[in-house]
Design a protein around this motif. Structure first.
Motif, PDB file in Angstrom:
ATOM      1  N   ILE A 148      12.898 -31.823 -29.277  1.00  0.00           N
ATOM      2  CA  ILE A 148      11.790 -31.051 -29.857  1.00  0.00           C
ATOM      3  C   ILE A 148      10.552 -31.130 -28.975  1.00  0.00           C
ATOM      4  CG2 ILE A 148      10.228 -30.890 -31.844  1.00  0.00           C
ATOM      5  CD1 ILE A 148      12.537 -32.021 -33.556  1.00  0.00           C
ATOM      6  N   LEU A 149      10.302 -32.343 -28.433  1.00  0.00           N
ATOM      7  CA  LEU A 149       9.071 -32.585 -27.680  1.00  0.00           C
ATOM      8  C   LEU A 149       9.143 -32.135 -26.225  1.00  0.00           C
ATOM      9  CD1 LEU A 149       8.285 -36.123 -29.118  1.00  0.00           C
ATOM     10  CD2 LEU A 149       6.791 -34.123 -29.328  1.00  0.00           C
ATOM     11  N   SER A 150      10.326 -31.749 -25.752  1.00  0.00           N
ATOM     12  CA  SER A 150      10.421 -31.284 -24.362  1.00  0.00           C
ATOM     13  C   SER A 150       9.471 -30.102 -24.158  1.00  0.00           C
ATOM     14  CB  SER A 150      11.851 -30.887 -24.029  1.00  0.00           C
ATOM     15  OG  SER A 150      12.259 -29.756 -24.772  1.00  0.00           O
ATOM     16  N   THR A 151       8.902 -30.017 -22.988  1.00  0.00           N
ATOM     17  CA  THR A 151       7.809 -29.066 -22.753  1.00  0.00           C
ATOM     18  C   THR A 151       8.167 -27.630 -23.135  1.00  0.00           C
ATOM     19  OG1 THR A 151       6.997 -30.454 -20.929  1.00  0.00           O
ATOM     20  CG2 THR A 151       6.245 -28.154 -20.997  1.00  0.00           C
ATOM     21  N   GLY A 183      26.826 -33.727 -22.210  1.00  0.00           N
ATOM     22  CA  GLY A 183      27.963 -34.568 -21.843  1.00  0.00           C
ATOM     23  C   GLY A 183      28.174 -35.695 -22.838  1.00  0.00           C
ATOM     24  N   LYS A 184      27.119 -36.421 -23.178  1.00  0.00           N
ATOM     25  CA  LYS A 184      27.210 -37.537 -24.131  1.00  0.00           C
ATOM     26  C   LYS A 184      27.634 -37.042 -25.511  1.00  0.00           C
ATOM     27  CE  LYS A 184      24.382 -41.083 -26.372  1.00  0.00           C
ATOM     28  NZ  LYS A 184      23.022 -41.676 -26.484  1.00  0.00           N
ATOM     29  N   ALA A 185      27.036 -35.940 -25.958  1.00  0.00           N
ATOM     30  CA  ALA A 185      27.355 -35.417 -27.291  1.00  0.00           C
ATOM     31  C   ALA A 185      28.812 -34.982 -27.380  1.00  0.00           C
ATOM     32  CB  ALA A 185      26.430 -34.245 -27.618  1.00  0.00           C
ATOM     33  N   GLN A 211       8.550 -41.712 -34.168  1.00  0.00           N
ATOM     34  CA  GLN A 211       8.772 -43.107 -33.803  1.00  0.00           C
ATOM     35  C   GLN A 211       8.845 -43.996 -35.042  1.00  0.00           C
ATOM     36  OE1 GLN A 211       9.559 -44.218 -30.782  1.00  0.00           O
ATOM     37  NE2 GLN A 211       9.462 -42.059 -30.161  1.00  0.00           N
ATOM     38  N   LYS A 212       8.070 -43.678 -36.078  1.00  0.00           N
ATOM     39  CA  LYS A 212       8.148 -44.431 -37.332  1.00  0.00           C
ATOM     40  C   LYS A 212       9.524 -44.288 -37.971  1.00  0.00           C
ATOM     41  CE  LYS A 212       3.250 -43.434 -38.008  1.00  0.00           C
ATOM     42  NZ  LYS A 212       2.278 -42.550 -38.702  1.00  0.00           N
ATOM     43  N   LEU A 213      10.055 -43.074 -37.947  1.00  0.00           N
ATOM     44  CA  LEU A 213      11.381 -42.843 -38.529  1.00  0.00           C
ATOM     45  C   LEU A 213      12.474 -43.474 -37.673  1.00  0.00           C
ATOM     46  CD1 LEU A 213      11.067 -39.113 -39.686  1.00  0.00           C
ATOM     47  CD2 LEU A 213      10.495 -41.207 -40.927  1.00  0.00           C
ATOM     48  N   ILE A 214      12.325 -43.420 -36.367  1.00  0.00           N
ATOM     49  CA  ILE A 214      13.328 -44.021 -35.474  1.00  0.00           C
ATOM     50  C   ILE A 214      13.395 -45.524 -35.692  1.00  0.00           C
ATOM     51  CG2 ILE A 214      13.836 -44.526 -33.046  1.00  0.00           C
ATOM     52  CD1 ILE A 214      12.609 -41.724 -32.415  1.00  0.00           C
ATOM     53  N   GLY A 228      16.312 -40.355 -31.897  1.00  0.00           N
ATOM     54  CA  GLY A 228      15.371 -40.383 -30.779  1.00  0.00           C
ATOM     55  C   GLY A 228      15.616 -39.247 -29.799  1.00  0.00           C
ATOM     56  N   GLU A 229      16.882 -38.922 -29.570  1.00  0.00           N
ATOM     57  CA  GLU A 229      17.215 -37.801 -28.682  1.00  0.00           C
ATOM     58  C   GLU A 229      16.823 -36.471 -29.314  1.00  0.00           C
ATOM     59  OE1 GLU A 229      21.101 -39.804 -26.472  1.00  0.00           O
ATOM     60  OE2 GLU A 229      21.337 -38.806 -28.410  1.00  0.00           O
TER      61      GLU A 229
END
Length: 529
Positions: A456-459, A424-426, A481-484, A450-451
């Motif tokens: 990628i990290l979703s189970t 929806g947001k995209a 997180q470093k890149l974000i 971050g999204e």
């Protein structure tokens, strides 16, 4: 500035201005001229011999590129591939440059003619204007200045200068004249740099980088590696050193030294950065010789960065105050040399250590960062801009990679199936972009970094697709997180220090390499043979 420099620039020497201010007359022009003759001749002659034209000819004659073209033909490295052949053409201009250098020498009697200079004069109408706009200055000062006689140049000096100009024009005529010659020199220099960087972006760069860390580790007197790196990493570095020392023949070491010299990597770093360089070389060596699934790579990384990681929730004074950053780095046990290194110095240490490919010159250092099929440069001059350009390019490569992997597995409607919480947001962001006139683009291009990391990290996505590629889920999360943190809206106006620069390059290179491997280790493990 010397007295002579003042006169030739249209300014009176400081001691003469002092006399004027005291009201002492300056009417002995002949005495002034005689006092300047010897120094003027000597300085003008020296300036001529150090002129840009002579320096260009001399630099091109002894440049690393020309020297490399002569030596590389006899080197055992000539069998590395056709990419190195392009360098040989750089020697073609050597003979021409030698002839030009000889022609640019000062003509006989030139220094003698320089002694004929007489003092400089101020224009009278300019003095009148100065008197009008500066009424507070004593009129005697302007009267005294008017006593200086005009500059006169003897005709024989003019002849000598014209003779030198004709010689330069004659030497440059094959290249189309002086202006065209300098344009040609600059073009050749740029083309040479592009050719060298092109080599570094391919197999030659990989060989040069490996040679750098291998030569550094092999040259270190066997210290207590365990004390520097810890038991596991220390043992691994010791094993690498033993292997490299046994494998490097004298001929191979000479060839490596030649290649290092070609790319400007033969200089010694300051003692303050010796330990930093050793840690970077160890990280580079372990990354190449041990599997990405091994904890050794992360352990070697932590020997350089300690427990530090840049993240979005750092306090504001970290971003504003360099003293706070250094205190926080030391508390996290970041390497001392890396803490004090400027971004330019940190980049040079990375290149010298073999942690990244690159080259150095007297004025600049350039690192090569390969992202998929694209190679980008980070320069020691313009570091922040280049670093953010690399980060933006990596983000583009990561989006394309994630889209390809999920489409291969789940088809064209993968976004609806595997990122339904973002659809929806995209869509809303894409619609607004298209209303502004932007072209259609996939929905993945309209989600934040971050999204993308969360996707990628979703189970399900990690277990079914990305776990075999990025291997360590916690380490991947920290890298993202470093890149974000670097991609925050205000990040582009913040200073990139040495720690953050090296951290950014290490993270981008590590993730890019994992994407390039594409889970090959898992496919090999499933083989029936």
């Amino acid at each position: 500035m010397t007295d002579f420099d003042d006169i030739t620039s249209g300014k009176l020497p400081q001691d003469k201005l002092s006399k004027i201010a005291r009201g002492e007359p300056l009417d002995d022009v002949d005495r002034l001229g005689r006092g300047l003759r010897s120094s003027a001749a000597e300085r003008l002659a020296q300036d001529y011999l150090e002129s840009p034209s002579v320096n260009v000819a001399r630099t091109l004659h002894v440049s690393p590129e020309a020297r490399f073209a002569r030596e590389f033909a006899q080197s055992s490295l000539t069998g590395l591939g056709n990419e190195a052949v392009a360098i040989a053409s750089l020697a073609a201009s050597t003979a021409k440059m030698s002839a030009i250098e000889k022609a640019l020498g000062p003509p006989p009697g030139y220094k003698a003619h320089l002694a004929l200079l007489e003092p400089f004069a101020f224009e009278q109408h300019a003095l009148a204007k100065m008197t009008a706009i500066m009424p507070g200055i004593d009129p005697k000062i302007f009267d005294a200045i008017r006593g200086i006689q005009p500059l006169k140049i003897d005709s024989s000096l003019a002849d000598a200068v014209q003779h030198a100009q004709r010689q330069i024009e004659e030497a440059m005529r094959p290249l189309g004249g002086i202006s065209e010659a300098f344009a040609t020199f600059e073009l050749q220099r740029r083309e040479t740099d592009k050719a060298m960087l092109g080599l570094l972006a391919g197999p030659i760069g990989d060989i040069a980088r490996t040679g750098q860390w291998a030569s550094i580790l092999s040259a270190v007197e066997p210290p207590n590696f365990a004390q520097i790196f810890g038991d596991k990493v220390g043992a691994a570095v010791g094993a690498i050193q033993e292997s490299v020392t046994g494998a490097f023949s004298q001929e191979a070491m000479r060839d490596q030294a030649k290649m290092s010299a070609i790319f400007g990597l033969s200089s010694r770093l300051e003692t303050d950065f010796a330990a930093t360089q050793l840690k970077m070389s160890a990280l580079a060596g372990i990354s190449e010789t041990f599997s990405a699934r091994s904890d050794l790579q992360l352990d070697a990384y932590h020997s350089l960065f300690g427990a530090w990681r840049t993240r979005s929730d750092l306090p504001d004074n970290y971003w504003r105050d360099g003293r706070v950053r250094k205190r926080m780095y030391r508390e996290a046990e970041v390497d001392d040399g890396l803490i004090v290194a400027t971004p330019g110095v940190a980049l040079e240490v990375m290149i010298e250590s073999g942690l990244t490919a690159g080259m150095r010159s007297e004025t600049n250092a350039v690192a090569i960062v390969t992202l998929g099929e694209v190679s980008m440069t980070i320069r020691s001059r313009g570091t922040r801009r280049d670093a953010y350009a690399v980060l933006e390019r990596f983000e583009t490569e990561l989006r394309a990679y994630v889209s390809r992997k999920l489409e291969e597995r789940f088809g064209e409607d993968w976004f609806k199936l595997r990122a339904s919480n973002l659809i929806g947001k995209a869509k809303a962001i894409r619609k607004a972009a298209m209303e502004r006139g932007e072209a259609f683009a996939p929905l993945i291009d309209f989600i934040e970094l971050g999204e993308l990391a969360g996707l990628i990290l979703s189970t399900k996505n990690w277990d079914e697709v990305f776990g075999e590629i990025f291997i360590n889920q916690a380490a991947f999360d920290q890298d993202m997180q470093k890149l974000i943190a670097a991609r925050r809206p205000t990040a582009h106006i913040r200073t990139v220090d040495g720690v953050r620069l090296v951290e950014l390059i290490c993270v981008v290179q590590r993730l890019s390499q994992q994407m390039a491997d594409d889970g090959a280790w898992n496919r090999q493990a499933e083989l029936d043979r």
